[in-house]
Design a protein around this motif. Structure first.
Motif, short mmCIF file in Angstrom:
data_model
loop_
_atom_site.label_atom_id
_atom_site.label_comp_id
_atom_site.label_asym_id
_atom_site.label_seq_id
_atom_site.Cartn_x
_atom_site.Cartn_y
_atom_site.Cartn_z
N LEU A 92 9.81 52.68 104.53
CA LEU A 92 10.87 51.84 105.09
C LEU A 92 12.26 52.46 104.86
CD1 LEU A 92 9.56 48.31 104.03
CD2 LEU A 92 9.55 49.29 106.34
N LYS A 93 12.48 52.96 103.68
CA LYS A 93 13.78 53.58 103.37
C LYS A 93 13.97 54.86 104.20
CE LYS A 93 14.12 51.73 98.68
NZ LYS A 93 14.02 52.02 97.22
N GLN A 96 14.94 53.93 107.79
CA GLN A 96 16.35 53.51 107.87
C GLN A 96 17.29 54.69 107.73
OE1 GLN A 96 15.94 50.48 104.81
NE2 GLN A 96 16.23 48.85 106.32
N CYS A 99 16.50 56.82 111.27
CA CYS A 99 16.74 56.11 112.53
C CYS A 99 17.99 55.24 112.52
CB CYS A 99 15.54 55.22 112.86
SG CYS A 99 13.97 56.08 112.99
N SER A 101 20.24 52.18 109.88
CA SER A 101 19.93 50.98 109.09
C SER A 101 19.50 49.79 109.93
CB SER A 101 21.15 50.60 108.24
OG SER A 101 22.27 50.32 109.07
N GLN A 102 19.81 49.81 111.23
CA GLN A 102 19.48 48.68 112.10
C GLN A 102 18.16 48.88 112.86
OE1 GLN A 102 21.44 45.93 111.88
NE2 GLN A 102 22.40 47.19 110.31
N VAL A 103 17.39 49.87 112.49
CA VAL A 103 16.14 50.14 113.19
C VAL A 103 15.21 48.93 113.11
CG1 VAL A 103 15.15 51.26 111.13
CG2 VAL A 103 14.19 51.73 113.40
N ASN A 116 11.89 42.52 111.32
CA ASN A 116 13.32 42.34 111.04
C ASN A 116 14.12 42.12 112.31
OD1 ASN A 116 13.18 44.92 112.08
ND2 ASN A 116 14.58 45.84 110.58
N ASP A 135 14.82 41.19 105.96
CA ASP A 135 15.72 42.35 106.15
C ASP A 135 15.19 43.56 105.39
OD1 ASP A 135 16.23 41.71 103.52
OD2 ASP A 135 18.35 41.27 103.82
N TYR A 136 14.02 43.42 104.75
CA TYR A 136 13.35 44.48 104.00
C TYR A 136 14.11 44.93 102.74
CZ TYR A 136 10.18 44.88 107.98
OH TYR A 136 9.27 44.61 108.97
N PHE A 148 7.88 51.13 114.16
CA PHE A 148 9.33 51.16 114.34
C PHE A 148 9.66 51.48 115.79
CE2 PHE A 148 8.09 55.49 113.49
CZ PHE A 148 8.97 56.30 114.19
N CYS A 150 11.96 53.35 118.54
CA CYS A 150 12.75 54.58 118.64
C CYS A 150 12.79 55.02 120.10
CB CYS A 150 12.15 55.69 117.77
SG CYS A 150 13.10 57.22 117.79
#
Length: 258
Positions: A92-93, A96, A99, A101-103, A116, A135-136, A148, A150
């Motif tokens: 997850l980190k 973000q 991609c 932080s708003q991915v 999210n 929001d993870y 995710f 993209c």
């Protein structure tokens, strides 16, 4: 006469019609197979809870969910091939970081589904609106699959490079990608399911339509592409049947059973 011991289906674009239902003709064909002792299996990228909402009429003997991360046979979990809590946090980190932080991201766990972002009311498949909003921040628990959004292929390539221990596959029907551990694929899960059920992959006829199905169709004894499958799937399949909206599965079964 059919000589397969199991029929194995992807869900979206394969067993499910575009309206996300299984046609009565296909249900009847599957029941006919069951009466002959042929097992019914499902291998899907959907999470288990989500997938089973479509399968009440079928009740598969074996089900592979989260793109191969969870394997259940005859009601029992056979293998959990997912991420540890630490691996989930790292993925997850990384998403973000690469991609932005708003991915948009989703996470499947054995019991739940997290996202999210709000699923638009116009989305034809509102099952994606299930699960928990998060929001993870500080999210750390074992998971099965992480997806995710993209829109830029080069960014997806950068994610793959940053997460070499993951299997990354693009869904052809939109700008979404799935991540599972490298060994959590449909084909790995099929081998685990075969061990549990006393089958050989050569005894399975597998049906699919998308990138995530290609390994499955290559592995099994007969790989069948739906008429609506992407060209890459049709190219590696043993044969092509009708589309998911044309009862392609039922047509093949009826032809094989005579």
């Amino acid at each position: 006469m059919m000589n397969h011991r199991m029929l194995l289906f992807d869900l979206d674009g394969t067993l499910l019609r575009s309206d996300k239902t299984i046609s009565p003709r296909t249900q009847e064909a599957l029941q006919r197979c069951r009466s002959l002792g042929i097992l019914i299996g499902v291998a899907t990228s959907r999470g288990e809870q989500n997938a089973m909402g479509f399968l009440k009429q079928i009740q598969p003997d074996g089900i592979i969910t989260s793109a191969g991360a969870l394997v259940r046979c005859q009601g029992q979990i056979i293998n959990n091939n997912g991420f540890t809590a630490e691996e989930t946090s790292h993925v997850l980190k990384t998403l973000q970081a690469v991609c932005g932080s708003q991915v948009f991201m989703t996470v499947d766990t054995v019991d739940d589904y997290y996202r999210n972002y709000e699923v638009p009311a116009t989305d034809a498949d509102q099952t994606w609106a299930m699960g928990h909003m998060t929001d993870y921040a500080g999210f750390s628990m074992p998971s099965l699959k992480i997806c995710f959004e993209c829109h830029v292929a080069s960014i997806a390539d950068a994610v793959a490079a940053a997460l070499p221990h993951c299997d990354l596959i693009h869904f052809s029907d939109g700008p979404w990608y799935k991540l599972t551990p490298k060994n959590a694929t449909k084909e790995t899960a099929i081998l685990q399911m075969c061990d549990a059920l006393g089958l050989q992959p050569a005894q399975i006829a597998a049906f699919g339509d998308d990138y995530a199905d290609m390994g499955m169709l290559r592995l099994c004894g007969t790989g069948i592409a739906m008429g609506n499958a992407i060209p890459e799937v049709k190219a590696i399949a043993n044969l092509v049947t009708g589309s998911n909206d044309e009862d392609g599965i039922a047509c093949w079964i009826e032809h094989m059973l005579g």
